[in-house]
Design a protein around this motif. Sequence first.
Motif, PDB file in Angstrom:
ATOM      1  N   ALA A 219      38.852  35.005  43.381  1.00 47.07           N
ATOM      2  CA  ALA A 219      38.161  34.457  42.209  1.00 47.07           C
ATOM      3  C   ALA A 219      36.822  33.858  42.625  1.00 47.07           C
ATOM      4  CB  ALA A 219      39.026  33.399  41.532  1.00 47.07           C
ATOM      5  N   ARG A 220      36.840  33.127  43.735  1.00 46.49           N
ATOM      6  CA  ARG A 220      35.600  32.520  44.231  1.00 46.49           C
ATOM      7  C   ARG A 220      34.588  33.601  44.589  1.00 46.49           C
ATOM      8  NH1 ARG A 220      36.402  28.404  48.918  1.00 46.49           N
ATOM      9  NH2 ARG A 220      37.460  30.201  49.806  1.00 46.49           N
ATOM     10  N   ALA A 221      35.049  34.632  45.297  1.00 40.34           N
ATOM     11  CA  ALA A 221      34.141  35.702  45.714  1.00 40.34           C
ATOM     12  C   ALA A 221      33.568  36.434  44.502  1.00 40.34           C
ATOM     13  CB  ALA A 221      34.879  36.673  46.638  1.00 40.34           C
ATOM     14  N   ALA A 222      34.431  36.686  43.497  1.00 40.42           N
ATOM     15  CA  ALA A 222      33.980  37.415  42.314  1.00 40.42           C
ATOM     16  C   ALA A 222      32.948  36.601  41.527  1.00 40.42           C
ATOM     17  CB  ALA A 222      35.180  37.754  41.428  1.00 40.42           C
ATOM     18  N   ALA A 223      33.177  35.287  41.421  1.00 40.89           N
ATOM     19  CA  ALA A 223      32.234  34.426  40.696  1.00 40.89           C
ATOM     20  C   ALA A 223      30.897  34.384  41.423  1.00 40.89           C
ATOM     21  CB  ALA A 223      32.808  33.022  40.541  1.00 40.89           C
TER      22      ALA A 223
END
Lengths: 255, 209
Positions: A219-223
Amino acid sequence: MVHTAKDGIRPAKLPEAIASFLESLILEGSLRPGDRLPPERELALQLDVSRPSLRQAIALLEGRCLLEIRRNGTFIAPILDETYGNHLYEMMLNDPDSTSDYLEFRSCTDSMAAFLAANRGSEIDREIIGNAFKAMEEAHQRAIPDEEAEADTLFHRSIFEASHNVVVLQIMGGLGGVLRKDIHHNRTKLYNRKGLREILLEQHRAIHDAIIKQDAAAARAAAMAHVSFTRAALTEIDRTDARLEMALRRFAESE
Amino acid sequence: MTMTTPLPPSAPYPESLAALFKAHPDSAFDYLEFRLYIARTAARLAAERGTEEDRLQMTQAFQALCQCHESDTADAELQADADFHLSIYRACHNAVMAFVMTTLITMQRRDVFYDRLSTYQQSGAREALMEQHRALYLTIMNRQGDQAAEAAETHIRFASRALRESMETASRLQVSLRRRKRATSPDGNPFSDDEKPPARRRRAKAKPV
């Protein structure tokens, strides 16, 4: 708070207790700036308090600039007041890099929020994020840039809420309120480009999927990837626009 | 050395948001969590982007902090601590981040989130914080972005732990005080003479006849 015998055991006064409850709802995002409170009679019933007590609580909150009483009702005030908002707005207006700075800051706050939302979000938070994403998909199908931009804003807000961190929610919600027009303008600019719309939808889907799967790192990487892409795309659009303007000026001069 | 003011004189302060945070003390931990993420990025950016002028400002702020630390004036040290962090945010060359963090640090200076002095007075905390500030300063000055981010994270994590401990210590202290009163009062009652339960005091006042 530590209670000592000296403080005494005094129940909080009712209007103060009501005010504090409404404050909590504002802080956690259950009441958003611009929301209208139900009419006094209705709200008093819902909270099971007397109307005079509720009226006093509303007066307290108005005094704290958290509520605005207008002719057509009582509204939640903007979280960053006008003076503060104007100051920020002016500062950004005078700084050509401010959109890029804002997005750099967002890459930090959004990756944090996505990470926390995946870690901490409840079943209900995931449902809300899921609905916000569905609304984006629907707006995408209808291909109305304005509507798509609005759905985008709401999707990101739902992630800030699911982070269960009131500071990131209030600060980013507040900034979003101040920069509303600019953000909307920039988003519409993006959604007007062929090809970009599809990429953005897929990026939002990646954030959504990672949060639903409770995969915090993903989720962090995608954001992070999404905000970085947006920042690069906007810079590129602005550059192209500037080139186009220059070409138009040259053309006009040569006429 | 003069202390920099937290916000330029003309800069407004979001009073209602500050009051909202202050009235809901749990927001202190959310504030520190927010700082954790931002401080990592800020330390990295300051290490990578800081100009000579920024580096001079950070050095002056750090030296002022060292002086306050050595002269053992906790109050001044707290101010210098905030100034040092602001000098890092300014060195990031991100106007939005600097603006937002200046606001939050100003809130912190005004004890919106918690009483900073009691956190500082935890035993060993001041020394540990000073070492963390030194690590943060040195890694930024050496332009070691990754290490600076780590140093920032270590610092904020320590501050969160110290805050939690200081809150727990304060509530334990209240318990000890009540127990001591029970042990020392003649009738073995935890309410000493000057601290009668308020209900009794009120009742006494209520019947003057």
